[in-house]
Design a protein around this motif. Sequence first.
Motif, PDB file in Angstrom:
ATOM      1  N   ALA A   8       0.832  -1.212   0.000  1.00 25.15           N
ATOM      2  CA  ALA A   8       0.000   0.000   0.000  1.00 25.15           C
ATOM      3  C   ALA A   8       0.861   1.255   0.000  1.00 25.15           C
ATOM      4  CB  ALA A   8      -0.939  -0.014   1.197  1.00 25.15           C
ATOM      5  N   GLN A   9       1.931   1.285   0.811  1.00 28.57           N
ATOM      6  CA  GLN A   9       2.784   2.471   0.881  1.00 28.57           C
ATOM      7  C   GLN A   9       3.571   2.673  -0.416  1.00 28.57           C
ATOM      8  OE1 GLN A   9       5.067   3.516   4.260  1.00 28.57           O
ATOM      9  NE2 GLN A   9       3.699   2.558   5.756  1.00 28.57           N
ATOM     10  N   LEU A  10       4.093   1.570  -0.952  1.00 22.28           N
ATOM     11  CA  LEU A  10       4.856   1.674  -2.192  1.00 22.28           C
ATOM     12  C   LEU A  10       3.953   2.117  -3.353  1.00 22.28           C
ATOM     13  CD1 LEU A  10       7.006  -1.583  -1.941  1.00 22.28           C
ATOM     14  CD2 LEU A  10       7.781   0.751  -1.533  1.00 22.28           C
ATOM     15  N   ALA A  11       2.785   1.509  -3.438  1.00 24.38           N
ATOM     16  CA  ALA A  11       1.861   1.858  -4.521  1.00 24.38           C
ATOM     17  C   ALA A  11       1.382   3.296  -4.400  1.00 24.38           C
ATOM     18  CB  ALA A  11       0.672   0.902  -4.521  1.00 24.38           C
ATOM     19  N   ALA A  12       1.179   3.754  -3.169  1.00 26.45           N
ATOM     20  CA  ALA A  12       0.739   5.146  -2.973  1.00 26.45           C
ATOM     21  C   ALA A  12       1.806   6.124  -3.455  1.00 26.45           C
ATOM     22  CB  ALA A  12       0.421   5.386  -1.503  1.00 26.45           C
ATOM     23  N   ALA A  13       3.076   5.782  -3.192  1.00 23.99           N
ATOM     24  CA  ALA A  13       4.171   6.649  -3.637  1.00 23.99           C
ATOM     25  C   ALA A  13       4.188   6.760  -5.161  1.00 23.99           C
ATOM     26  CB  ALA A  13       5.504   6.111  -3.126  1.00 23.99           C
ATOM     27  N   LEU A  14       3.890   5.662  -5.831  1.00 17.24           N
ATOM     28  CA  LEU A  14       3.852   5.688  -7.294  1.00 17.24           C
ATOM     29  C   LEU A  14       2.590   6.374  -7.803  1.00 17.24           C
ATOM     30  CD1 LEU A  14       5.004   4.861 -10.028  1.00 17.24           C
ATOM     31  CD2 LEU A  14       3.917   2.619  -9.730  1.00 17.24           C
ATOM     32  N   GLU A  15       1.460   6.051  -7.194  1.00 14.80           N
ATOM     33  CA  GLU A  15       0.180   6.589  -7.659  1.00 14.80           C
ATOM     34  C   GLU A  15       0.163   8.113  -7.627  1.00 14.80           C
ATOM     35  OE1 GLU A  15      -4.561   6.441  -6.395  1.00 14.80           O
ATOM     36  OE2 GLU A  15      -3.152   4.986  -5.542  1.00 14.80           O
ATOM     37  N   GLU A  16       0.779   8.703  -6.600  1.00 13.63           N
ATOM     38  CA  GLU A  16       0.794  10.166  -6.478  1.00 13.63           C
ATOM     39  C   GLU A  16       1.536  10.831  -7.634  1.00 13.63           C
ATOM     40  OE1 GLU A  16       2.522  10.988  -2.712  1.00 13.63           O
ATOM     41  OE2 GLU A  16       0.842  10.155  -1.565  1.00 13.63           O
ATOM     42  N   ARG A  17       2.351  10.070  -8.345  1.00 10.36           N
ATOM     43  CA  ARG A  17       3.186  10.646  -9.400  1.00 10.36           C
ATOM     44  C   ARG A  17       2.746  10.229 -10.800  1.00 10.36           C
ATOM     45  NH1 ARG A  17       5.112  10.232  -4.735  1.00 10.36           N
ATOM     46  NH2 ARG A  17       6.522  11.867  -3.942  1.00 10.36           N
ATOM     47  N   LEU A  18       1.680   9.448 -10.895  1.00 13.24           N
ATOM     48  CA  LEU A  18       1.203   9.014 -12.198  1.00 13.24           C
ATOM     49  C   LEU A  18       0.488  10.154 -12.911  1.00 13.24           C
ATOM     50  CD1 LEU A  18      -0.212   5.434 -11.464  1.00 13.24           C
ATOM     51  CD2 LEU A  18       1.895   6.020 -12.671  1.00 13.24           C
ATOM     52  N   GLU A  19       0.822  10.333 -14.185  1.00 12.02           N
ATOM     53  CA  GLU A  19       0.189  11.359 -15.014  1.00 12.02           C
ATOM     54  C   GLU A  19      -0.150  10.764 -16.370  1.00 12.02           C
ATOM     55  OE1 GLU A  19       2.870  14.579 -15.326  1.00 12.02           O
ATOM     56  OE2 GLU A  19       2.717  15.187 -13.222  1.00 12.02           O
ATOM     57  N   THR A  20      -1.178  11.315 -16.994  1.00  9.78           N
ATOM     58  CA  THR A  20      -1.571  10.845 -18.319  1.00  9.78           C
ATOM     59  C   THR A  20      -0.566  11.332 -19.355  1.00  9.78           C
ATOM     60  OG1 THR A  20      -3.894  10.937 -17.697  1.00  9.78           O
ATOM     61  CG2 THR A  20      -3.402  10.804 -20.045  1.00  9.78           C
ATOM     62  N   GLY A  21      -0.059  10.372 -20.150  1.00  6.51           N
ATOM     63  CA  GLY A  21       0.907  10.715 -21.184  1.00  6.51           C
ATOM     64  C   GLY A  21       0.287  10.601 -22.554  1.00  6.51           C
ATOM     65  N   GLU A  22       1.127  10.397 -23.558  1.00  3.37           N
ATOM     66  CA  GLU A  22       0.649  10.265 -24.922  1.00  3.37           C
ATOM     67  C   GLU A  22      -0.196   9.005 -25.068  1.00  3.37           C
ATOM     68  OE1 GLU A  22       3.851  10.412 -27.643  1.00  3.37           O
ATOM     69  OE2 GLU A  22       4.595  12.376 -26.966  1.00  3.37           O
TER      70      GLU A  22
END
Length: 509
Positions: free
Chosen positions: A476-490
């Motif tokens: 949960a902690q690792l995924a949250a760290a990644l999820e906060e930085r996910l952005e829509t790309g091409e």
Amino acid sequence: MTELPQQESSEDAASGSELLEEVLREFAELDSAADPLRVELVTSEILGEWWEAGDDLAAELIEFAAEAPEPERLVAPLAALRSLAPTEEQREAAGLALDKLGLGEPDWARALNQVQVGECWRTSDVYGDETSVLCVFGEGESAHGLLVSIGYALFGGWADEAVIVESPAEVISEMQSQAAESGNLVTCEPITPGRAHQLLADAFVGTELQTEPEVTDDYVRFRALAMARTRSLPEPEPVDPPRVLSAEEEAETIDEFFRAALDLEDTEAARVCALRLIEFGMEHDPRTPLRVGPDKLASFVDLVDDGAIELTDEQDEVLDAVLPAWARWGAQRDSLPADAVEPLIEAVEDRIYERSLETESSLDAYLEDAEDLDEQAAAAVLERRQFAIPSVYTEIAGEEVELDPSDPEQRRLLVIGEHPDFQDSLAEDDLDEESFLRLAAHTTLVDQLWDDEPAEVWQAAQRLLTRGLQRTEVIAQLAAALEERLETGEGDGLEFDLDDYLRALEELG
């Protein structure tokens, strides 16, 4: 306008009408002088089809009777349901609906389930895993029997097969021969009808409590009639209540086991395995929780492998030694015949061997691309990947499946299996954005752990584990760290800034 929830579609309504019409046609083919047993068999088969499909058409038919355009067509099925419907509520409702119609009944109507009870027999294996009960009804050439198979490995005992037999005397002879030829492994004895009632009623309850019981086609076909015949037996004899062991009694039992199992090392992990065996017995074999049998112990292993019974890795490792020792101690405790002990131990050891093969097979998937690694390096890869994907088994849409974690698509399904609350939305392609990002982060994280790229992900996970966090908390902690930085790309794909992500991982733990 207020929308009515879950309105039945015209297609579903038509389908239900067609089924009811088919039932009415089948009963129309039964004339008033039809043999009652034939009527019972037809009714039981129809009820079995409804039960297997999960439809309560019996209730619909009873409700339909109040406004049926041709009420005379409802008389026969209602008369049959009055005697053979599985629930008392439906039997009473069918009787009331029939009375309201006020029409003449077929000649067979009052003869349904009006049978003379004859002798009852029971065969059992010496371990108590399996029992077959035969009840005879009627006399002479018109006699028939109800034969039910009951397993006691799970659910306190449940019926998986039931059949109406035409020649009960031949079945009794076969039961006696089977016992005679088995040595001391099978017993055959007459029992009172009251005892038979108790055994059958409890077994049917055990089956009905399961969401999807694994039963034979004969069980489905004869289920309703088997339950009706059981109701015709004398009142069930009382039996001992379930045995509940107190914490002190559990501890004393475990102490007794280790005093007897001299070759088994007395460790905390082994004691937990013994405790889980006791707890399993109290849940699934409540009247004889300490009984040992091949099927019962195999079922325990199945539940461990399925994750329903939780063991740590250390406890799981010692289970292979605990289980045969538990079986041997239980056999001695229950005073099993000498020639029954070795088959029991062999069955347990065979199940352990099968389990080792299953484990080796799953390990191959985790180490598919690690053939050239030395033992220490392979162990490190295995630890990391099993943290990412703890099991090759998961449940998708209510079905348990085995998947290959080395395949990215199947690995994704294993991640989805950890999110049952998302599965319906995924199937209907209407997952909301928040849930989509959460699932995408978990899936990406698992891929990173599997490939060890970036290596900082596993390093952060190990730091969190060292702090005492459980796997789900770490994920949960690792995924949250990644999820906060996910952005829509091409192309609507998802991107993240790697450097920012690595800094966030470094801050964890």
